[in-house]
Scaffold this active site. Structure first.
Site, PDB file in Angstrom:
ATOM      1  N   ARG A   1      32.687  30.056 -51.805  1.00 18.39           N
ATOM      2  CA  ARG A   1      33.773  29.071 -51.837  1.00 18.39           C
ATOM      3  C   ARG A   1      33.504  27.855 -50.960  1.00 18.39           C
ATOM      4  O   ARG A   1      34.187  26.844 -51.057  1.00 18.39           O
ATOM      5  CB  ARG A   1      35.092  29.747 -51.435  1.00 18.39           C
TER       6      ARG A   1
ATOM      7  N   ASN B   1      46.212  40.737 -44.864  1.00 20.24           N
ATOM      8  CA  ASN B   1      45.206  41.337 -44.007  1.00 20.24           C
ATOM      9  C   ASN B   1      44.440  40.232 -43.289  1.00 20.24           C
ATOM     10  O   ASN B   1      43.761  39.430 -43.919  1.00 20.24           O
ATOM     11  CB  ASN B   1      44.259  42.151 -44.897  1.00 20.24           C
TER      12      ASN B   1
ATOM     13  N   ALA C   1      23.230  -9.901 -22.044  1.00 21.74           N
ATOM     14  CA  ALA C   1      23.618  -9.617 -23.434  1.00 21.74           C
ATOM     15  C   ALA C   1      22.426  -9.780 -24.366  1.00 21.74           C
ATOM     16  O   ALA C   1      21.629 -10.702 -24.222  1.00 21.74           O
ATOM     17  CB  ALA C   1      24.730 -10.567 -23.846  1.00 21.74           C
TER      18      ALA C   1
ATOM     19  N   GLY D   1      29.809  43.700 -50.785  1.00 21.15           N
ATOM     20  CA  GLY D   1      31.206  43.771 -50.323  1.00 21.15           C
ATOM     21  C   GLY D   1      31.302  44.166 -48.858  1.00 21.15           C
ATOM     22  O   GLY D   1      30.336  44.629 -48.256  1.00 21.15           O
TER      23      GLY D   1
ATOM     24  N   ARG E   1      23.089   7.972 -26.344  1.00 21.38           N
ATOM     25  CA  ARG E   1      22.388   8.980 -27.170  1.00 21.38           C
ATOM     26  C   ARG E   1      21.662  10.021 -26.320  1.00 21.38           C
ATOM     27  O   ARG E   1      21.582   9.899 -25.096  1.00 21.38           O
ATOM     28  CB  ARG E   1      21.450   8.246 -28.121  1.00 21.38           C
TER      29      ARG E   1
ATOM     30  N   ASN F   1      20.781  -6.099 -13.502  1.00 20.64           N
ATOM     31  CA  ASN F   1      21.745  -6.573 -14.483  1.00 20.64           C
ATOM     32  C   ASN F   1      21.010  -6.874 -15.788  1.00 20.64           C
ATOM     33  O   ASN F   1      20.037  -7.624 -15.798  1.00 20.64           O
ATOM     34  CB  ASN F   1      22.414  -7.843 -13.951  1.00 20.64           C
TER      35      ASN F   1
ATOM     36  N   GLU G   1      43.265  43.347 -52.752  1.00 21.58           N
ATOM     37  CA  GLU G   1      42.602  42.044 -52.743  1.00 21.58           C
ATOM     38  C   GLU G   1      43.258  41.119 -53.754  1.00 21.58           C
ATOM     39  O   GLU G   1      43.734  41.573 -54.810  1.00 21.58           O
ATOM     40  CB  GLU G   1      41.110  42.209 -53.055  1.00 21.58           C
TER      41      GLU G   1
ATOM     42  N   SER H   1      19.888 -13.162 -20.952  1.00 27.08           N
ATOM     43  CA  SER H   1      20.307 -12.754 -22.305  1.00 27.08           C
ATOM     44  C   SER H   1      19.188 -12.918 -23.314  1.00 27.08           C
ATOM     45  O   SER H   1      18.295 -13.753 -23.149  1.00 27.08           O
ATOM     46  CB  SER H   1      21.487 -13.615 -22.756  1.00 27.08           C
TER      47      SER H   1
ATOM     48  N   LYS I   1      27.658  30.213 -44.869  1.00 30.02           N
ATOM     49  CA  LYS I   1      29.018  29.919 -44.378  1.00 30.02           C
ATOM     50  C   LYS I   1      29.127  30.046 -42.861  1.00 30.02           C
ATOM     51  O   LYS I   1      29.659  29.146 -42.198  1.00 30.02           O
ATOM     52  CB  LYS I   1      30.026  30.853 -45.046  1.00 30.02           C
TER      53      LYS I   1
HETATM   54  C1  UD1 Z   1      38.423  39.771 -46.540  1.00 28.97           C
HETATM   55  C2  UD1 Z   1      39.308  40.992 -46.825  1.00 28.97           C
HETATM   56  C3  UD1 Z   1      40.734  40.509 -47.087  1.00 28.97           C
HETATM   57  C4  UD1 Z   1      41.238  39.725 -45.879  1.00 28.97           C
HETATM   58  C5  UD1 Z   1      40.261  38.589 -45.533  1.00 28.97           C
HETATM   59  C6  UD1 Z   1      40.644  37.961 -44.201  1.00 28.97           C
HETATM   60  C7  UD1 Z   1      37.897  42.657 -47.936  1.00 28.97           C
HETATM   61  C8  UD1 Z   1      37.554  43.305 -49.240  1.00 28.97           C
HETATM   62  N1  UD1 Z   1      38.822  41.686 -48.002  1.00 28.97           N
HETATM   63  O1  UD1 Z   1      38.453  38.982 -47.726  1.00 28.97           O
HETATM   64  O2  UD1 Z   1      41.583  41.613 -47.309  1.00 28.97           O
HETATM   65  O3  UD1 Z   1      42.518  39.210 -46.146  1.00 28.97           O
HETATM   66  O4  UD1 Z   1      38.917  39.085 -45.397  1.00 28.97           O
HETATM   67  O5  UD1 Z   1      39.850  36.843 -43.920  1.00 28.97           O
HETATM   68  O6  UD1 Z   1      37.373  43.028 -46.933  1.00 28.97           O
HETATM   69  N2  UD1 Z   1      30.611  39.978 -45.972  1.00 28.97           N
HETATM   70  C9  UD1 Z   1      29.476  40.741 -45.793  1.00 28.97           C
HETATM   71  N3  UD1 Z   1      28.926  41.355 -46.875  1.00 28.97           N
HETATM   72  C10 UD1 Z   1      29.465  41.255 -48.118  1.00 28.97           C
HETATM   73  C11 UD1 Z   1      30.632  40.494 -48.292  1.00 28.97           C
HETATM   74  C12 UD1 Z   1      31.201  39.875 -47.187  1.00 28.97           C
HETATM   75  O7  UD1 Z   1      28.962  40.842 -44.697  1.00 28.97           O
HETATM   76  O8  UD1 Z   1      28.888  41.839 -49.049  1.00 28.97           O
HETATM   77  C13 UD1 Z   1      31.166  39.284 -44.809  1.00 28.97           C
HETATM   78  C14 UD1 Z   1      31.275  37.785 -45.015  1.00 28.97           C
HETATM   79  O9  UD1 Z   1      30.078  37.147 -44.565  1.00 28.97           O
HETATM   80  C15 UD1 Z   1      32.475  37.399 -44.171  1.00 28.97           C
HETATM   81  C16 UD1 Z   1      33.308  38.677 -44.162  1.00 28.97           C
HETATM   82  O10 UD1 Z   1      32.479  39.729 -44.586  1.00 28.97           O
HETATM   83  O11 UD1 Z   1      32.133  37.074 -42.851  1.00 28.97           O
HETATM   84  C17 UD1 Z   1      34.521  38.571 -45.083  1.00 28.97           C
HETATM   85  O12 UD1 Z   1      34.041  38.294 -46.391  1.00 28.97           O
HETATM   86  P1  UD1 Z   1      34.828  37.336 -47.362  1.00 28.97           P
HETATM   87  O13 UD1 Z   1      34.087  37.241 -48.640  1.00 28.97           O
HETATM   88  O14 UD1 Z   1      35.183  36.075 -46.689  1.00 28.97           O
HETATM   89  O15 UD1 Z   1      36.119  38.225 -47.607  1.00 28.97           O
HETATM   90  P2  UD1 Z   1      37.532  37.688 -47.978  1.00 28.97           P
HETATM   91  O16 UD1 Z   1      37.587  37.433 -49.436  1.00 28.97           O
HETATM   92  O17 UD1 Z   1      37.928  36.599 -47.066  1.00 28.97           O
HETATM   93 MG    MG Z   2      36.928  35.455 -45.611  1.00 34.56          MG
END
Ligand code: UD1
Ligand code: MG
Length: 431
Positions: free
Chosen positions: A15, A164, A353, A81, A308, A350, A149, A378, A22
């Site tokens: 996203r 959540n 400019a 997941g 800088r 000094n 979800e 200057s 991310k």
């Molecule tokens: C997740 C929760 C959701 C909650 C939300 C809060 C689950 C299934 N859902 O959804 O209930 O409301 O967080 O922010 O847990 N990640 C992995 N491996 C994966 C997928 C994700 O390490 O295979 C990590 C991502 O990098 C991220 C975190 O888990 O840091 C959450 O993943 P994300 O895809 O953002 O889950 P959400 O859809 O936000």
């Molecule tokens: Mg998330």
């Protein structure tokens, strides 16, 4: 510390619509994941970061700031997941805190109600008017029953306002028991960590909800979320420094990197931007000045100056439209329209400019050294490498190509010519 931490950072972050992972998207100068690791370090001595997408790039980005982090590569192809991410991680302690790498606003204090809990599962929830993007939490008689979800929600479940927040403390035995039982039978064909809640409830385990504030538990999934999270982070950074004695005029227009440090009595006018590991001591930074990785002591800069990386200013005044890069200025005034790069400039000097250090010859950068009490007229160009000794005057409009010895005047101009009555003849007008 009797708690292990697992930080989930293996997701693709679709996203965000970005080639940058991310969790490396910066907030106030540092990758999001940096803040999560800092919070984890404050509560645990056993931290594992779970990676998959662009794992090497993420490790590399963290290596400069952290030593001794444990990384675990998720078996993402077979077990995608958040549930897949937590599988097969050796943890040392009896309780496991699961943090998301995309929650940069989290702090050790905000985690306290979770880290101090001894329930089988403790989970963070909050109530939101607009709950889109989050998993909805089904609460019945004060007990969490399940998390659904968004993509799996019925229309009715979508209207649930309790969501959540995504941070949990599990008893280690709870993870060991239920992780192998997870399935990917859902809209995203992923193994959801959140499905453990329902399984645990079916076995009558205690799942304790802890209501938290979005201010600390906000998840970043889009660039819009990123901007909102940065605003919250900026407000924290600015509040901290105002309380430490920094005056800020219209702070909502000021940007300060989380690594910047202030000492003593400092003032920042509106529109000031401070990047990187800048250190500012007893100084006044005027409107719309931009400073990056510089050290500024007992000086004033701006309005509209650009300081800088690698610059050190002491007891100096830098005025409008002056750019200083990788230079050390001590007791110097450069009031207007100048570029000072790769230079050392000493007390009482000094800079007029329009003075330019011509530090780059197309191949290499060269140094300019300017001594004490030098008056640079200057519109002077200093073609580096060049050394101007103490007590020197450089006439306005001079192009300095050779070193200038102590006490001398350097002047290099085409002599002025006067053509009488030229104007009248040219425009054919009478005197
Ligand atoms: C997740 C929760 C959701 C909650 C939300 C809060 C689950 C299934 N859902 O959804 O209930 O409301 O967080 O922010 O847990 N990640 C992995 N491996 C994966 C997928 C994700 O390490 O295979 C990590 C991502 O990098 C991220 C975190 O888990 O840091 C959450 O993943 P994300 O895809 O953002 O889950 P959400 O859809 O936000
Ligand atoms: Mg998330």
């Amino acid at each position: 510390m009797s708690l292990s931490v697992i930080i989930l950072a293996a997701g693709q972050g679709t996203r965000m619509k970005s080639s940058l992972p991310k969790v490396l998207h910066p907030i106030s100068g540092l990758p999001m994941l940096h803040y999560v690791i800092k919070a984890a370090q404050a509560v645990s001595d056993d931290i594992t970061v779970v990676l998959y997408h662009q794992a090497d790039r993420i490790k590399e980005a963290l290596s400069a700031s952290f030593e001794g982090l444990k990384f675990q590569l998720q078996d993402h192809e077979n077990y995608p997941g958040t549930g897949g991410a937590v599988m097969n991680i050796p943890t040392q302690h009896e309780r496991v805190l699961v943090l998301n790498g995309d929650m940069p606003l989290i702090t050790a204090e905000a985690l306290e109600p979770l880290t101090s809990s001894n329930a089988d599962i403790t989970m963070s929830v909050f109530d939101l008017e607009n709950s889109s993007g989050y998993g909805r939490v089904v609460v019945n008689n004060g007990e969490v029953e399940a998390i659904v979800e968004e993509k799996d929600c019925t229309e009715e479940q979508k209207r649930i306002k309790t969501v959540n927040a995504g941070i949990y403390v599990f008893k280690k035995e709870v993870l060991d028991r239920y992780l192998p039982q997870l399935s990917n039978d859902n809209a995203q064909a992923e193994y959801y960590l959140t499905d453990i809640i329902k399984m645990a409830r079916d076995d009558k385990l205690h799942v304790k909800p802890v209501w938290v504030v979005e201010e600390s538990f906000k998840g970043v999934n889009s660039r819009y979320d990123l901007a909102r999270a940065e605003e919250i982070m900026q407000n924290r950074i600015k509040e901290k420094w105002m309380r430490a004695g920094v005056t800020m005029h219209l702070p909502s227009t000021i940007y300060i990197d989380s690594r910047a440090i202030f000492h003593g009595d400092c003032t920042l006018d509106n529109g000031v931007t401070i990047h990187g590991e800048t250190v500012i001591t007893e100084s006044h930074i005027k409107s719309h000045t931009v400073i990056e990785d510089a050290e500024i002591k007992n000086s004033s800069c701006g309005p509209m100056a650009r300081i800088r990386p690698g610059t050190v200013l002491e007891d100096s005044h830098i005025g409008n439209y002056v750019e200083v890069k990788k230079s050390h200025l001590k007791g110097v005034k450069a009031g207007h329209l100048s570029y000072i790069g790769d230079a050392e400039v000493d007390e009482g000097t000094n800079i007029g400019a329009g003075t330019i250090t011509c530090n780059y010859d197309g191949l290499k950068k060269h140094k300019t050294k300017i001594g004490k009490n030098v008056f640079i007229g200057s519109d002077t160009q200093l073609v580096a490498p060049v050394t101007i000794e103490d007590n020197v005057m450089i006439a306005a409009g001079t192009t300095v190509t050779k070193d200038v010895k102590e006490g001398a005047l350097a002047i290099a101009r085409t002599p002025q010519k006067i053509v009488e009555d030229f104007f009248h003849r040219f425009f054919k007008v009478k005197k």
